[in-house]
Scaffold this motif. Structure first.
Motif, PDB file in Angstrom:
ATOM      1  N   ARG A 232      62.728  57.323  46.579  1.00  0.00           N
ATOM      2  CA  ARG A 232      61.199  57.536  46.979  1.00  0.00           C
ATOM      3  C   ARG A 232      61.374  58.250  48.403  1.00  0.00           C
ATOM      4  N   GLN A 233      60.183  59.003  48.692  1.00  0.00           N
ATOM      5  CA  GLN A 233      59.942  59.461  50.008  1.00  0.00           C
ATOM      6  C   GLN A 233      58.576  59.362  50.577  1.00  0.00           C
ATOM      7  N   LYS A 234      58.996  59.264  51.919  1.00  0.00           N
ATOM      8  CA  LYS A 234      57.495  58.564  52.943  1.00  0.00           C
ATOM      9  C   LYS A 234      57.449  59.659  54.089  1.00  0.00           C
ATOM     10  N   PRO A 235      56.216  60.229  54.013  1.00  0.00           N
ATOM     11  CA  PRO A 235      55.948  61.212  55.418  1.00  0.00           C
ATOM     12  C   PRO A 235      55.547  60.416  56.550  1.00  0.00           C
ATOM     13  N   PHE A 236      55.872  60.874  57.658  1.00  0.00           N
ATOM     14  CA  PHE A 236      55.348  60.346  58.637  1.00  0.00           C
ATOM     15  C   PHE A 236      55.217  61.393  59.895  1.00  0.00           C
ATOM     16  N   GLY A 279      70.608  54.046  50.634  1.00  0.00           N
ATOM     17  CA  GLY A 279      70.784  54.586  52.171  1.00  0.00           C
ATOM     18  C   GLY A 279      69.149  55.194  52.503  1.00  0.00           C
ATOM     19  N   ILE A 280      69.164  55.568  53.876  1.00  0.00           N
ATOM     20  CA  ILE A 280      67.995  55.986  54.334  1.00  0.00           C
ATOM     21  C   ILE A 280      68.161  57.272  55.153  1.00  0.00           C
ATOM     22  N   THR A 281      67.559  58.336  54.788  1.00  0.00           N
ATOM     23  CA  THR A 281      67.885  59.716  55.653  1.00  0.00           C
ATOM     24  C   THR A 281      66.516  60.098  56.111  1.00  0.00           C
ATOM     25  N   ALA A 315      60.790  60.238  55.568  1.00  0.00           N
ATOM     26  CA  ALA A 315      62.028  59.277  55.430  1.00  0.00           C
ATOM     27  C   ALA A 315      62.121  59.194  53.818  1.00  0.00           C
ATOM     28  N   ARG A 316      63.502  59.123  53.658  1.00  0.00           N
ATOM     29  CA  ARG A 316      63.995  58.983  51.972  1.00  0.00           C
ATOM     30  C   ARG A 316      64.909  57.973  51.830  1.00  0.00           C
TER      31      ARG A 316
END
Length: 342
Positions: A232-236, A279-281, A315-316
């Motif tokens: 999943r991807q979240k914008p900020f 993991g988070i990138t 954030a992915r």
């Protein structure tokens, strides 16, 4: 015979007291390190006292110390600003981080021959040979960096502009013995920083706002989980505001919190301690989705006079295992962002 004993004891005392002449330290086999400040570092009067305005990259090296003359047991000391702290002016001071602990010049309490110092954990056992005791050298892996921090309190009065110092180079620290600095130049490890003209005052500072300080990925299904696949991807976004027309940029440095570690093979991947199957990138969406590094400065705001700048990121959550090896349950990871003015 009694007089002879006294003379011998006095002779031994004289030899053992000359500790400042007896100790040599190297780092990775060298006595000198130079760091060249290639970018500008901007400082505002409004910054609070203690604000770190710039930090060098971390260095990990092998420290080796030994005594070159007969001497008693002694600690190795870190001598801060061994030449002069005045080169940085009234608003900025030097700081050194050794093995994860910050030491600022003003907070050091020990002084030897007018030079502030801090004891290290390295202790030499003593030497009885006039040929020196390099064969008894103590060796330790050391991690260090150094930084400039705001020495004066925040001041909302007359703004300063222009260079902070006219000096070309500055001695950050020297590793030496208990008796003080070795007068033999070049016999002990010393760190220099060059290009102090890149330290400059600016008329105001910036405020930083995150569109969301907590990013919630929600529930992730592992039905189709495959290693390195984006779950999943979240914008900020991050917005920087300032109330003056001074031209400067902002750099940022991401550091993992204690609830996460970086992947051993891919240091841009943040791995939660409570669930290592994810993991988070972080990615810079304004720059072709480029990966944002950890523990490495990156440009947050380009050098300009713009009063408001907004940068877009994502954030992915990325699978680090396939479906069969995923760990069910929550995951949490955090990071801090240090901001430096350029």
């Amino acid at each position: 015979m009694r007089i002879l004993i006294r003379l011998l004891a006095l002779g031994a005392l004289l030899v053992l007291s000359q500790k400042s002449h007896a100790l040599t330290c190297t780092m990775d086999g060298t006595y000198l390190a130079d760091y060249y400040l290639e970018t500008t570092v901007a400082i505002s009067n409004t910054m609070p006292k203690g604000t770190v305005v710039w930090r060098s990259p971390n260095r990990i090296g092998t420290l080796k110390c030994w005594q070159e003359q007969p001497a008693g047991a002694e600690l190795v000391y870190l001598y801060a600003s061994p030449e002069s702290n005045l080169a940085l002016g009234e608003d900025i001071e030097i700081g050194i981080n050794i093995d994860g602990t910050d030491y600022t010049y003003s907070n050091l309490t020990q002084v030897k021959n007018g030079i502030k110092r801090e004891p290290t954990e390295l202790k030499l056992d003593g030497c009885r040979s006039f040929a020196g005791c390099e064969d008894q050298a103590k060796i330790k892996t050391v991690s260090y960096n150094f930084f400039f921090s705001k020495r004066s309190p925040a001041n909302t009065g007359q703004a300063k502009e222009g260079p902070v110092s006219s000096q070309s180079k500055f001695a950050v620290f020297q590793l030496d013995g208990e008796g003080g600095l070795n007068p033999k130049v070049g016999s002990n490890y010393r760190q220099y920083v060059h290009n102090l003209h890149n330290l400059r005052y600016i008329a105001c500072s910036s405020t930083i706002a995150l569109s969301q300080s907590t990013i919630n990925f929600g529930s992730l299904s592992n039905v189709n989980a495959q290693r390195d696949q984006i779950a999943r991807q979240k914008p900020f976004s991050i917005t920087a505001n300032k109330n003056c027309d001074s031209a400067y940029g902002l750099a940022a440095l991401l550091k993992p919190l204690t609830d996460a570690k970086l992947d051993a093979q891919r240091e841009h991947v943040l791995v939660p301690e409570d669930n290592k199957s994810v993991g988070i990138t972080l990615h810079d969406m304004d720059n072709n989705e480029r990966v944002v590094p950890f523990n490495q400065e990156f440009e947050l705001v380009p050098h300009s006079q713009d009063r408001t700048v907004t940068r877009h990121f994502a954030a992915r959550a990325v699978w680090l295992t396939d479906k069969a090896n995923t760990t069910l349950g929550k995951f949490n990871a955090g990071a801090t962002i240090d901001i430096y003015y350029k």
